[in-house]
Design a protein around this motif. Sequence first.
Motif, PDB file in Angstrom:
ATOM      1  N   GLN A  12      20.797  15.208   2.118  1.00 27.54           N
ATOM      2  CA  GLN A  12      20.817  14.048   2.985  1.00 27.54           C
ATOM      3  C   GLN A  12      19.366  13.679   3.280  1.00 27.54           C
ATOM      4  O   GLN A  12      18.641  14.462   3.884  1.00 27.54           O
ATOM      5  N   ILE A  13      18.943  12.513   2.837  1.00 22.67           N
ATOM      6  CA  ILE A  13      17.563  12.093   3.061  1.00 22.67           C
ATOM      7  C   ILE A  13      17.463  11.496   4.463  1.00 22.67           C
ATOM      8  O   ILE A  13      18.082  10.484   4.758  1.00 22.67           O
ATOM      9  N   PRO A  14      16.701  12.140   5.346  1.00 23.70           N
ATOM     10  CA  PRO A  14      16.580  11.629   6.707  1.00 23.70           C
ATOM     11  C   PRO A  14      15.912  10.253   6.744  1.00 23.70           C
ATOM     12  O   PRO A  14      15.091   9.911   5.902  1.00 23.70           O
ATOM     13  N   ARG A  15      16.287   9.475   7.734  1.00 27.77           N
ATOM     14  CA  ARG A  15      15.724   8.129   7.929  1.00 27.77           C
ATOM     15  C   ARG A  15      14.210   8.201   8.069  1.00 27.77           C
ATOM     16  O   ARG A  15      13.497   7.365   7.536  1.00 27.77           O
ATOM     17  N   LEU A  16      13.692   9.216   8.723  1.00 32.89           N
ATOM     18  CA  LEU A  16      12.248   9.367   8.886  1.00 32.89           C
ATOM     19  C   LEU A  16      11.550   9.473   7.534  1.00 32.89           C
ATOM     20  O   LEU A  16      10.503   8.864   7.316  1.00 32.89           O
ATOM     21  N   PHE A  17      12.145  10.223   6.612  1.00 31.18           N
ATOM     22  CA  PHE A  17      11.556  10.377   5.283  1.00 31.18           C
ATOM     23  C   PHE A  17      11.596   9.050   4.525  1.00 31.18           C
ATOM     24  O   PHE A  17      10.637   8.691   3.841  1.00 31.18           O
ATOM     25  N   LEU A  18      12.689   8.324   4.645  1.00 28.93           N
ATOM     26  CA  LEU A  18      12.773   7.011   3.991  1.00 28.93           C
ATOM     27  C   LEU A  18      11.713   6.064   4.549  1.00 28.93           C
ATOM     28  O   LEU A  18      11.087   5.315   3.797  1.00 28.93           O
ATOM     29  N   ASN A  19      11.505   6.106   5.848  1.00 28.24           N
ATOM     30  CA  ASN A  19      10.452   5.284   6.454  1.00 28.24           C
ATOM     31  C   ASN A  19       9.082   5.697   5.929  1.00 28.24           C
ATOM     32  O   ASN A  19       8.225   4.851   5.675  1.00 28.24           O
ATOM     33  N   PHE A  20       8.894   7.009   5.769  1.00 30.97           N
ATOM     34  CA  PHE A  20       7.637   7.507   5.218  1.00 30.97           C
ATOM     35  C   PHE A  20       7.421   6.961   3.804  1.00 30.97           C
ATOM     36  O   PHE A  20       6.325   6.521   3.460  1.00 30.97           O
ATOM     37  N   LEU A  21       8.459   6.991   2.981  1.00 27.64           N
ATOM     38  CA  LEU A  21       8.327   6.478   1.611  1.00 27.64           C
ATOM     39  C   LEU A  21       7.995   4.989   1.597  1.00 27.64           C
ATOM     40  O   LEU A  21       7.188   4.543   0.773  1.00 27.64           O
ATOM     41  N   GLN A  22       8.602   4.236   2.493  1.00 22.92           N
ATOM     42  CA  GLN A  22       8.292   2.812   2.566  1.00 22.92           C
ATOM     43  C   GLN A  22       6.841   2.596   2.977  1.00 22.92           C
ATOM     44  O   GLN A  22       6.157   1.730   2.435  1.00 22.92           O
ATOM     45  N   GLY A  23       6.356   3.375   3.919  1.00 20.17           N
ATOM     46  CA  GLY A  23       4.956   3.281   4.338  1.00 20.17           C
ATOM     47  C   GLY A  23       4.024   3.688   3.212  1.00 20.17           C
ATOM     48  O   GLY A  23       2.974   3.079   3.000  1.00 20.17           O
ATOM     49  N   LEU A  24       4.418   4.715   2.469  1.00 20.92           N
ATOM     50  CA  LEU A  24       3.622   5.172   1.338  1.00 20.92           C
ATOM     51  C   LEU A  24       3.527   4.083   0.268  1.00 20.92           C
ATOM     52  O   LEU A  24       2.461   3.856  -0.302  1.00 20.92           O
ATOM     53  N   LYS A  25       4.615   3.396   0.037  1.00 17.08           N
ATOM     54  CA  LYS A  25       4.612   2.302  -0.938  1.00 17.08           C
ATOM     55  C   LYS A  25       3.626   1.215  -0.501  1.00 17.08           C
ATOM     56  O   LYS A  25       2.840   0.723  -1.306  1.00 17.08           O
ATOM     57  N   ARG A  26       3.659   0.855   0.779  1.00 15.90           N
ATOM     58  CA  ARG A  26       2.719  -0.157   1.287  1.00 15.90           C
ATOM     59  C   ARG A  26       1.282   0.323   1.142  1.00 15.90           C
ATOM     60  O   ARG A  26       0.391  -0.444   0.784  1.00 15.90           O
ATOM     61  N   PHE A  27       1.052   1.617   1.393  1.00 13.35           N
ATOM     62  CA  PHE A  27      -0.281   2.194   1.245  1.00 13.35           C
ATOM     63  C   PHE A  27      -0.751   2.093  -0.201  1.00 13.35           C
ATOM     64  O   PHE A  27      -1.883   1.695  -0.475  1.00 13.35           O
ATOM     65  N   PHE A  28       0.103   2.445  -1.153  1.00  9.98           N
ATOM     66  CA  PHE A  28      -0.264   2.381  -2.566  1.00  9.98           C
ATOM     67  C   PHE A  28      -0.586   0.948  -2.989  1.00  9.98           C
ATOM     68  O   PHE A  28      -1.508   0.705  -3.753  1.00  9.98           O
ATOM     69  N   LEU A  29       0.190  -0.004  -2.499  1.00 12.61           N
ATOM     70  CA  LEU A  29      -0.077  -1.403  -2.831  1.00 12.61           C
ATOM     71  C   LEU A  29      -1.434  -1.837  -2.287  1.00 12.61           C
ATOM     72  O   LEU A  29      -2.184  -2.551  -2.967  1.00 12.61           O
ATOM     73  N   LEU A  30      -1.769  -1.400  -1.089  1.00 11.58           N
ATOM     74  CA  LEU A  30      -3.063  -1.718  -0.498  1.00 11.58           C
ATOM     75  C   LEU A  30      -4.191  -1.109  -1.325  1.00 11.58           C
ATOM     76  O   LEU A  30      -5.185  -1.774  -1.626  1.00 11.58           O
ATOM     77  N   ILE A  31      -4.047   0.149  -1.708  1.00 14.79           N
ATOM     78  CA  ILE A  31      -5.063   0.820  -2.521  1.00 14.79           C
ATOM     79  C   ILE A  31      -5.214   0.120  -3.863  1.00 14.79           C
ATOM     80  O   ILE A  31      -6.335  -0.069  -4.352  1.00 14.79           O
ATOM     81  N   GLN A  32      -4.095  -0.279  -4.478  1.00  9.05           N
ATOM     82  CA  GLN A  32      -4.166  -1.001  -5.751  1.00  9.05           C
ATOM     83  C   GLN A  32      -4.988  -2.269  -5.603  1.00  9.05           C
ATOM     84  O   GLN A  32      -5.819  -2.579  -6.455  1.00  9.05           O
ATOM     85  N   ARG A  33      -4.754  -3.010  -4.525  1.00  8.60           N
ATOM     86  CA  ARG A  33      -5.501  -4.252  -4.311  1.00  8.60           C
ATOM     87  C   ARG A  33      -6.994  -3.957  -4.129  1.00  8.60           C
ATOM     88  O   ARG A  33      -7.837  -4.669  -4.663  1.00  8.60           O
ATOM     89  N   CYS A  34      -7.296  -2.912  -3.385  1.00  7.13           N
ATOM     90  CA  CYS A  34      -8.695  -2.549  -3.157  1.00  7.13           C
ATOM     91  C   CYS A  34      -9.364  -2.109  -4.464  1.00  7.13           C
ATOM     92  O   CYS A  34     -10.503  -2.493  -4.745  1.00  7.13           O
ATOM     93  N   CYS A  35      -8.647  -1.317  -5.264  1.00  9.24           N
ATOM     94  CA  CYS A  35      -9.196  -0.853  -6.547  1.00  9.24           C
ATOM     95  C   CYS A  35      -9.410  -2.025  -7.493  1.00  9.24           C
ATOM     96  O   CYS A  35     -10.413  -2.084  -8.197  1.00  9.24           O
ATOM     97  N   ALA A  36      -8.467  -2.952  -7.510  1.00 10.60           N
ATOM     98  CA  ALA A  36      -8.601  -4.118  -8.381  1.00 10.60           C
ATOM     99  C   ALA A  36      -9.810  -4.943  -7.961  1.00 10.60           C
ATOM    100  O   ALA A  36     -10.563  -5.436  -8.805  1.00 10.60           O
ATOM    101  N   ALA A  37     -10.022  -5.068  -6.664  1.00  7.85           N
ATOM    102  CA  ALA A  37     -11.175  -5.825  -6.173  1.00  7.85           C
ATOM    103  C   ALA A  37     -12.478  -5.117  -6.528  1.00  7.85           C
ATOM    104  O   ALA A  37     -13.465  -5.762  -6.906  1.00  7.85           O
ATOM    105  N   SER A  38     -12.486  -3.781  -6.459  1.00  8.24           N
ATOM    106  CA  SER A  38     -13.728  -3.047  -6.752  1.00  8.24           C
ATOM    107  C   SER A  38     -14.018  -3.036  -8.244  1.00  8.24           C
ATOM    108  O   SER A  38     -15.169  -2.938  -8.657  1.00  8.24           O
TER     109      SER A  38
END
Length: 106
Positions: free
Chosen positions: A77-103
């Motif tokens: 059973q995947i806890p809601r907290l873990f799912l929220n963490f994964l969603q936040g992690l996805k947003r973090f990765f997208l932000l890093i991708q944008r920063c890397c592309a800019a650099s």
Amino acid sequence: MAAPTRRERQVCWGARDRYWRCLDENAEDAARCRALRSSFEDSCPAQWIKYFDIRRDYLKFKEKFEAGEFEPSNQLQIPRLFLNFLQGLKRFFLLIQRCCAASRTA
């Protein structure tokens, strides 16, 4: 610590890509890729290594999930907290991708 130069970033990304390719070709058998892992660790800042390791795990999970190959067992059973963490992690990765592309264009 100063930010890595363009050349240092390219060396790091190349070492990461060679290591990941080795893992792909050897069914994730890290023992067969020790030399490339060592090169990867020597070529990249420690924070980047940690990020890239997490990123690879996420991408592999995402690949399986999108292909319909990931099925949690009835006991898992995947806890809601873990799912929220994964969603936040996805947003973090997208932000890093944008920063890397800019650099890369800098």
